[in-house]
Design an enzyme around this catalytic site. Structure first.
Site, short mmCIF file in Angstrom:
data_model
loop_
_atom_site.label_atom_id
_atom_site.label_comp_id
_atom_site.label_asym_id
_atom_site.label_seq_id
_atom_site.Cartn_x
_atom_site.Cartn_y
_atom_site.Cartn_z
N SER A 15 0.83 -1.21 0.00
CA SER A 15 0.00 0.00 0.00
C SER A 15 0.87 1.26 0.00
O SER A 15 0.47 2.29 -0.57
CB SER A 15 -0.98 0.00 1.17
OG SER A 15 -0.32 0.17 2.39
N MET A 96 10.32 -7.09 4.17
CA MET A 96 10.50 -7.84 5.40
C MET A 96 11.79 -8.66 5.40
O MET A 96 11.78 -9.86 5.69
CB MET A 96 9.29 -8.77 5.63
CG MET A 96 7.98 -8.04 5.72
SD MET A 96 7.95 -6.82 7.05
CE MET A 96 7.83 -7.92 8.44
N ASN A 113 13.33 4.06 4.60
CA ASN A 113 12.40 3.06 5.10
C ASN A 113 11.26 3.78 5.81
O ASN A 113 11.42 4.91 6.27
CB ASN A 113 13.12 2.13 6.10
CG ASN A 113 12.21 1.04 6.63
OD1 ASN A 113 11.43 0.45 5.88
ND2 ASN A 113 12.29 0.77 7.92
N HIS A 115 8.47 3.14 9.01
CA HIS A 115 8.23 2.26 10.15
C HIS A 115 6.97 2.74 10.88
O HIS A 115 6.82 3.95 11.10
CB HIS A 115 9.45 2.27 11.08
CG HIS A 115 9.30 1.33 12.22
ND1 HIS A 115 9.47 -0.04 12.08
CD2 HIS A 115 8.96 1.55 13.51
CE1 HIS A 115 9.26 -0.61 13.25
NE2 HIS A 115 8.94 0.31 14.13
C1 GRF Z 1 3.76 -0.63 6.84
O1 GRF Z 1 3.05 -0.52 8.04
C2 GRF Z 1 5.16 -0.12 7.01
O2 GRF Z 1 5.27 0.90 7.94
C3 GRF Z 1 5.90 -1.34 7.50
O3 GRF Z 1 5.32 -2.42 6.84
C4 GRF Z 1 3.99 -2.08 6.43
C5 GRF Z 1 3.95 -2.26 4.95
O4 GRF Z 1 2.68 -2.09 4.42
N1 GRF Z 1 7.31 -1.20 7.26
P1 GRF Z 1 2.47 -2.04 2.87
O5 GRF Z 1 3.08 -3.32 2.28
O6 GRF Z 1 3.16 -0.81 2.33
O7 GRF Z 1 0.99 -1.99 2.67
#
Ligand code: GRF
Length: 213
Positions: A15, A96, A113, A115
């Site tokens: 997203s 991840m 990044n 977070h």
């Molecule tokens: C988000 O909450 C971001 O802060 C964290 O992982 C999640 C990723 O969400 N690092 P998306 O894949 O961008 O929807």
């Protein structure tokens, strides 16, 4: 200044990637996405990219398992892809996998990044769960430059989100995500305008400096 060539790394739903695509398509962000790379074959982020005509690459971590420094070997492959596509700024968006010095050194000061907490509170996994378990009254999200320490690099932008009495991980995550989708494109735009100057632990937002690649 020329639009910034982005390389976006995703592992899941993407997203944040979508918010960057939307910001580019609505001329709020002076960038283009040169390539989206994933360590997960079925990451929905890859589908999102493809549906906007963006080049995608899946690199399977299993293919590097046998090598002695498998994480570094994997990152060398990622680095090759980024460089072949002329990437200037690397965007971790729900990626991840811990990135090694192979990537961090090659893109020092040019990897961001996001977070889902107000760093330095609640680094690592399940940040929203951590905030709720601590009974924190406020959490939020942070865009930062990536350094070797996980979630430790110079902070670029943050947004705070109040924690409500009846919040669950899900409800809090949704409200934090709305702010993620706003501040990540904003942080990238500041970079595009040459307005981010790293000064030790700090990122100063300056008038404008020439982007050094
Ligand atoms: C988000 O909450 C971001 O802060 C964290 O992982 C999640 C990723 O969400 N690092 P998306 O894949 O961008 O929807």
């Amino acid at each position: 200044m020329a639009p910034v060539a982005l390389g976006v790394l995703v592992s899941g739903r993407g997203s944040n990637l979508q918010s960057i695509i939307d910001a580019i398509e609505s001329d709020r962000l002076d960038a283009h996405i040169a390539v989206v790379v994933s360590n997960k074959r079925d990451a929905f982020g890859l589908d999102r990219a493809r549906s906007h005509g963006i080049k995608t690459v899946f690199l399977d971590p299993k293919s590097y398992k046998e090598q002695s420094n498998s994480r570094e070997a994997y990152d060398r492959a990622v680095l090759d892809v980024l460089q072949v596509h002329g990437v200037e700024l690397v965007i971790l968006a729900g990626y991840m996998k811990i990135v090694t010095s192979v990537l961090i050194d090659a893109y020092e000061g040019r990897t961001m990044n996001i977070h889902p907490s107000l760093l330095p509170s609640f680094p690592g996994l399940a940040a929203q769960r951590q905030a709720l378990d601590w009974g924190a009254k406020v959490s939020g999200c942070t865009v930062h430059f990536v350094t070797e320490g996980v979630d430790e690099g110079p902070i670029i932008l943050q947004a705070s989100v109040p924690i409500l009495e009846d919040d669950t991980v899900e409800t809090l995550s949704v409200r934090i995500l709305e702010h993620e989708h706003r501040i990540y494109p904003e942080a990238i735009q500041l970079y595009a305008e040459g307005r981010l100057a790293i000064d030790g632990r700090r990122t100063r937002i300056v008038e404008s400096v020439k982007r050094e690649v």
